[in-house]
Write an enzyme that holds these catalytic residues in place. Structure first.
Site, PDB file in Angstrom:
ATOM      1  N   TYR A 199     -14.642  16.099 -16.883  1.00 37.68           N
ATOM      2  CA  TYR A 199     -15.280  14.782 -16.778  1.00 37.68           C
ATOM      3  C   TYR A 199     -16.338  14.798 -15.674  1.00 37.68           C
ATOM      4  O   TYR A 199     -16.157  15.436 -14.627  1.00 37.68           O
ATOM      5  CB  TYR A 199     -14.192  13.742 -16.505  1.00 37.68           C
ATOM      6  N   ASP A 227      -5.246  17.779 -16.380  1.00 41.68           N
ATOM      7  CA  ASP A 227      -5.627  16.407 -16.705  1.00 41.68           C
ATOM      8  C   ASP A 227      -5.304  16.201 -18.183  1.00 41.68           C
ATOM      9  O   ASP A 227      -5.946  16.783 -19.057  1.00 41.68           O
ATOM     10  CB  ASP A 227      -7.123  16.200 -16.435  1.00 41.68           C
ATOM     11  N   ARG A 287       0.829  -1.216   0.000  1.00 44.96           N
ATOM     12  CA  ARG A 287       0.000   0.000   0.000  1.00 44.96           C
ATOM     13  C   ARG A 287       0.855   1.254   0.000  1.00 44.96           C
ATOM     14  O   ARG A 287       0.434   2.314  -0.460  1.00 44.96           O
ATOM     15  CB  ARG A 287      -0.937  -0.007   1.216  1.00 44.96           C
ATOM     16  N   LYS A 312      -7.037   4.837 -20.067  1.00 45.76           N
ATOM     17  CA  LYS A 312      -7.258   5.222 -21.457  1.00 45.76           C
ATOM     18  C   LYS A 312      -6.007   4.964 -22.310  1.00 45.76           C
ATOM     19  O   LYS A 312      -5.583   3.827 -22.436  1.00 45.76           O
ATOM     20  CB  LYS A 312      -7.702   6.685 -21.505  1.00 45.76           C
TER      21      LYS A 312
END
Length: 403
Positions: free
Chosen positions: A114, A185, A61, A210
């Site tokens: 988005y 972004d 983690r 993507k």
């Protein structure tokens, strides 16, 4: 003498940066360190790794060798000092905001982002005492007018999703100055198309789901920037606190995908431009939104900021009346008639994807805000895949013939 990867070409960096043959057995591909925890040689060794005086890993983690290879490769590709990988694109978005903002701060956000990003910034951040001002960041005067004494960040997508507006990154940084972080972004225009840090941005992030992965089989995100900023995000926004981490197996798949990024992206962009030019000649198409078109107001900026490539995404808007059908009904019929393009909400896959923003990616945005953004019921977003452009155009032709 070691090869100077920092000044090497894009494809050389995408293939070699962050990767060396595995020192244990000489494996060429980066091994998948599929482990939750790591053993120590002694208590003293564990103490040293926990406090950072000795490099190493203690728990996945907080860090993992496979994930770290991905992070180093992405830092080299984007030209940043460091990178942190997150479990999703939204994990990256939320981690930047949580890691770098606090109660009383003000953030200027692009007015068309988005849908889930819009919800986090406009609805969630104010609950933590963070003020938000939506602005068309392609209008530098509007950005300047929105600055307040407590403004700490400007956050935007370029090109925007799904209206394909392009923001002058260097112009925004000149406008806001050094004390306000510029966060971009870059999901829609990954290198070799656009490198926001080289244009003056402080932080760049991606939905790796993507183009970076490029094969439609991973959910992940990355954040790249200065080492001190990335350290803050790792410790507060991604690791140990929220746990929005990238898995070793996903990191392995992304590393594989990055090695063909340059070739894939150039093909995506070429196909999108060909389809956009075709759509400009379709009678029932009201407008085509693609920054690489000669008719686009962003065409000149694409030449400089986007390496002349544009992007692999375009949007187009159907006429209000298409043979007696509303634009919404005509859009449904068109999408259902396509045979090569899959109806899906992602992008950057080998296969072309098409979707209806008002009912899909931006369904959780109120109609009023969608109207402010310019997202109409007749707007359709298309992600050009790697097929032959002639076949994509032929498929659109037979689908339009059915309207």
């Amino acid at each position: 003498m070691a090869f100077d990867l920092e000044n090497a070409g894009f494809m050389t960096r995408a293939i070699h940066a962050g990767q060396e043959p595995d020192p244990a057995f000489g494996a060429l591909a980066t091994p998948i360190y599929q482990t939750s925890t790591f053993c120590f040689d002694s208590v003293e060794d564990g103490m040293a790794k926990f406090d950072g005086t000795t490099p190493g890993y203690v728990y996945s983690r907080g860090g993992n060798p496979t994930v770290r290879t991905l992070e180093l490769k992405m830092a080299a590709i984007e030209g940043g000092e460091d990178c942190v990988a997150a479990g999703s694109g939204m994990g990256a978005v939320s981690s930047v905001l949580l890691g770098l903002l606090q109660a009383g701060d003000h953030v200027i956000v692009g007015d068309c982002v988005y849908g889930c990003t819009n919800v986090v910034i406009r609805d969630v951040m104010p609950k933590f005492g963070i003020e938000v001002t939506p602005v068309d960041t392609s209008d530098l005067d509007a950005v300047a007018a929105a600055i307040r004494p407590n403004t700490k960040m400007v956050y935007f997508e370029t090109p925007t999703n799904p209206l394909m507006k392009v923001t002058d990154i260097a112009g925004v940084k000149r406008t806001v100055g050094e004390n306000i972080r510029v966060v971009v972004d870059n999901t829609f225009a990954p290198a070799p198309v656009q490198r926001p840090l080289a244009c003056g941005a402080d932080i760049v992030l991606h939905s790796v789901t993507k183009y970076l992965n490029g094969h439609g089989d991973v959910i992940a995100g990355v954040i790249i920037g200065r080492a001190e900023d990335i350290a803050m995000i790792k410790n507060i926004g991604v690791t140990k606190t929220s746990g929005a981490i990238c898995s070793p197996f996903d990191a392995f798949l992304i590393i594989r995908g990055l090695q063909t990024l340059g070739m894939r992206v150039e093909r995506h962009c070429a196909n999108a431009l060909a389809v956009a030019r075709y759509l400009e000649g379709v009678p029932c198409v009201k407008r085509v939104l693609y920054p690489g078109l000669e008719s686009s107001p962003y065409h000149e900026l694409v030449k400089t900021q986007m390496n002349g490539l544009g992007t692999g995404i375009l949007s187009f808007e159907l006429a209000d009346d298409v043979n007696g059908m509303s634009s919404f009904e005509a859009g449904k019929k068109l999408l259902n008639a396509l045979q090569l393009s899959h109806i899906a909400v992602s992008l950057g896959d080998p296969a072309s994807l098409i979707q209806h923003p008002a009912s899909m990616t931006h369904h959780n945005v109120s109609p009023e805000v969608r109207a402010e953004m310019g997202i109409t019921d007749g707007l359709i977003r298309f992600s050009a895949g790697l097929e032959d452009a002639e076949d994509l155009i032929a498929d659109f032709g037979q689908a339009f013939a059915q309207l």
